[in-house]
Write a protein that holds these residues in place. Sequence first.
Motif, PDB file in Angstrom:
ATOM      1  N   ARG A  54      19.787  41.232  17.222  1.00 29.89           N
ATOM      2  CA  ARG A  54      19.319  39.855  17.075  1.00 29.89           C
ATOM      3  C   ARG A  54      17.804  39.801  17.314  1.00 29.89           C
ATOM      4  N   ASP A  55      17.139  38.938  16.601  1.00 33.20           N
ATOM      5  CA  ASP A  55      15.704  38.801  16.774  1.00 33.20           C
ATOM      6  C   ASP A  55      15.435  37.802  17.888  1.00 33.20           C
ATOM      7  N   THR A  56      15.447  38.296  19.101  1.00 31.41           N
ATOM      8  CA  THR A  56      15.210  37.431  20.262  1.00 31.41           C
ATOM      9  C   THR A  56      13.731  37.373  20.645  1.00 31.41           C
ATOM     10  N   THR A  57      12.887  38.092  19.898  1.00 24.97           N
ATOM     11  CA  THR A  57      11.441  38.074  20.193  1.00 24.97           C
ATOM     12  C   THR A  57      10.622  37.863  18.918  1.00 24.97           C
ATOM     13  N   PRO A  58      10.925  36.840  18.127  1.00 23.83           N
ATOM     14  CA  PRO A  58      10.172  36.648  16.871  1.00 23.83           C
ATOM     15  C   PRO A  58       8.698  36.359  17.102  1.00 23.83           C
ATOM     16  N   GLY A  59       8.381  35.623  18.176  1.00 24.77           N
ATOM     17  CA  GLY A  59       6.986  35.291  18.444  1.00 24.77           C
ATOM     18  C   GLY A  59       6.180  36.516  18.813  1.00 24.77           C
ATOM     19  N   LEU A  60       6.697  37.353  19.696  1.00 20.58           N
ATOM     20  CA  LEU A  60       5.982  38.561  20.094  1.00 20.58           C
ATOM     21  C   LEU A  60       5.856  39.535  18.929  1.00 20.58           C
ATOM     22  N   ALA A  61       6.889  39.598  18.089  1.00 20.01           N
ATOM     23  CA  ALA A  61       6.848  40.504  16.933  1.00 20.01           C
ATOM     24  C   ALA A  61       5.734  40.127  15.972  1.00 20.01           C
ATOM     25  N   ALA A  62       5.367  38.857  15.949  1.00 17.61           N
ATOM     26  CA  ALA A  62       4.321  38.378  15.028  1.00 17.61           C
ATOM     27  C   ALA A  62       2.928  38.482  15.652  1.00 17.61           C
ATOM     28  N   ARG A  63       2.833  38.963  16.868  1.00 17.17           N
ATOM     29  CA  ARG A  63       1.552  39.053  17.552  1.00 17.17           C
ATOM     30  C   ARG A  63       1.258  40.518  17.914  1.00 17.17           C
ATOM     31  N   MET A  83      16.427  34.376  26.398  1.00 19.96           N
ATOM     32  CA  MET A  83      15.442  35.388  26.016  1.00 19.96           C
ATOM     33  C   MET A  83      14.473  34.825  24.984  1.00 19.96           C
ATOM     34  N   LEU A  84      14.983  34.038  24.074  1.00 21.26           N
ATOM     35  CA  LEU A  84      14.123  33.371  23.091  1.00 21.26           C
ATOM     36  C   LEU A  84      13.121  32.438  23.765  1.00 21.26           C
ATOM     37  N   HIS A 127       9.122  32.474  23.561  1.00 20.01           N
ATOM     38  CA  HIS A 127       8.337  31.279  23.240  1.00 20.01           C
ATOM     39  C   HIS A 127       7.184  31.099  24.220  1.00 20.01           C
ATOM     40  N   VAL A 128       7.454  31.270  25.518  1.00 17.69           N
ATOM     41  CA  VAL A 128       6.422  31.085  26.540  1.00 17.69           C
ATOM     42  C   VAL A 128       5.355  32.174  26.423  1.00 17.69           C
ATOM     43  N   LEU A 129       5.778  33.419  26.243  1.00 14.81           N
ATOM     44  CA  LEU A 129       4.810  34.509  26.113  1.00 14.81           C
ATOM     45  C   LEU A 129       3.948  34.347  24.865  1.00 14.81           C
ATOM     46  N   SER A 130       4.566  33.952  23.764  1.00 13.82           N
ATOM     47  CA  SER A 130       3.825  33.764  22.519  1.00 13.82           C
ATOM     48  C   SER A 130       2.827  32.620  22.640  1.00 13.82           C
ATOM     49  N   ALA A 131       3.258  31.515  23.249  1.00 15.11           N
ATOM     50  CA  ALA A 131       2.355  30.381  23.454  1.00 15.11           C
ATOM     51  C   ALA A 131       1.190  30.764  24.355  1.00 15.11           C
ATOM     52  N   MET A 148       9.107  45.530  28.821  1.00 18.33           N
ATOM     53  CA  MET A 148       7.725  45.464  29.300  1.00 18.33           C
ATOM     54  C   MET A 148       6.803  45.358  28.086  1.00 18.33           C
ATOM     55  N   VAL A 149       5.877  44.413  28.144  1.00 16.82           N
ATOM     56  CA  VAL A 149       4.973  44.143  27.024  1.00 16.82           C
ATOM     57  C   VAL A 149       3.565  43.953  27.558  1.00 16.82           C
ATOM     58  N   MET A 150       2.583  44.451  26.810  1.00 15.32           N
ATOM     59  CA  MET A 150       1.178  44.294  27.161  1.00 15.32           C
ATOM     60  C   MET A 150       0.446  43.698  25.956  1.00 15.32           C
ATOM     61  N   TRP A 151      -0.450  42.784  26.220  1.00 12.41           N
ATOM     62  CA  TRP A 151      -1.305  42.215  25.155  1.00 12.41           C
ATOM     63  C   TRP A 151      -2.723  42.097  25.683  1.00 12.41           C
TER      64      TRP A 151
END
Length: 547
Positions: A260-269, A426-427, A431-435, A484-487
């Motif tokens: 499932r795509d539970t991280t669409p926002g992060l995937a686009a960034r 998770m979505l 959303h919060v991380l992407s925002a 774990m994600v880094m930006w």
Amino acid sequence: MVHNKDDRRAGFPRPVVSHLTLNLIVAAYIFAALNLGFWSRMVAAFHGNPVQIGLFGIAIFGLTLFTLELLGPARLQRPAAAALILIASGASYYERTFGVLIDREMIRNVFETTVTESRHLITFGAVAQIGLSGILPAALVFWPRVRRVRRWHHLWRWPMGMGLSLAILLGGLFSEYKAFSAVLRERKEVMAAYQPGATIAALVKFGKEQFAGGDPVARPIALDAAPGPHLAAATKPVLLVFFAGETARAQNFGLNGYERDTTPGLAARDVINFPDVSSCGTSTAVSLPCMFSPLAQADYSRNEFLSRENLLDVLVRAGFDVKWVDNNTGDQRIAARTGWDRVDPALTPDVCVGECTDEAFLPIIERTAATMTRNTVLVLHMIGNHGPAYYLRYPQDRAVFAPDCRTAEFAECEVGAIVNAYDNAMLETDHVLSATIDMLSASDRVLPAMFFLSDHGESLGENGLYLHAAPMFMAPEVQTKVPMVMWMANGFRTEMGLDGGCLRDVAKAPASQDNVFHTVLGLLDVSTAARDAALDLTDTCRKGIAS
């Protein structure tokens, strides 16, 4: 068993039993009715061998009887028996419902939880079942009259009772000692499910640790901490937003290949994802302090953590403003010297109906980026995927996966609905991380970066387990593998001399929460001998500063 004449005339007959008879009845009830998890694990451990199961069962029945004799001499018998029934009943309910075993860290969670968190576990079903299996039988312990020996006779009756029950225990164990010792050594989950013994042992260990540790003074570390050349030369204040995630498991994280795509926002960034990260523990009380500590998992203990400074102290020493804002159970003493605050529902009343979702962090991030004048680290402790009330972690209008379980009573939901609610939560994190990334990208005042790491994972019904906090010796990977994600903004990456392509290559290798202390110092270019280059994931990816 006899009845008092006055009781019969009053219409309320109360049987009269001996001290030993009452203990045998209580021990039989606890062992047979409140140890179903123990029985299932014991049968599996002995591969269904009826002789070994019977003999080991006799031994552990002797242990139950010994506990009753030890804790309940004379007139303490009935209060002690009632307390043991209540302990075993409560532990049995949560073990049967969620697969949760009671150990020292679970006891710590109980003592350190909030009212908001605990009320999701004290449901109508819990009260009803514990009432029937625990409160009612505990009350019945006070119904019969107990025929007691004279006061001075207790001097021999108490040790004799303990001696006889101990003889049953030892006789059962030594009848098949080779087989039983192997199970006790290699199958720790068997006795970890035994009640009330496991809970009593956990309480003793927790109390011993609290008494022995007291409130130690944290000794300073990294006294040489200072800005490195890149940080010192930065043209704008540096802002790191560190999200301490809650109960997000790697297996349901879209960037890790989840179906499932539970991280669409992060995937686009433009984020750097670490797909193979292990946690220090399976509960917030362990993993959160551990990840901010310079201690590795192998060396971590609560007292060792409290006895020295941590990452936040080092960052302050290097000249950073450090702010901790909490939407969960508190800072776990990590911010003891730097201070911390809770999210303010008044800032975002629309996302704080009852409980605040993590969207309440967004105005805090925006305000920090707009007003800060010094290098800053903003630590945000999320509510994330905290269960069992996953449905409270996201607004209903963003519930993509349906039907979602909208109760903390898992027995009322299909496993698929529980997973749907978990994935919706998770979505919301996505959303919060992407925002946050979008907000930081739009700022021209600071050099921003973001770091997200969950404290531990979660069981969602696999092998009958739910929630988290399983003892590490038996914890499944769904509780120990975390996302774990880094930006980093382009300006941050350039001025801090970091190679994004190199970091992506580093991210392919396994990592753990042991890396956090050293990686954050490396990411922010904090110079100190306390930073271990071998544990700093950024170490090989930093370019020399241009002369």
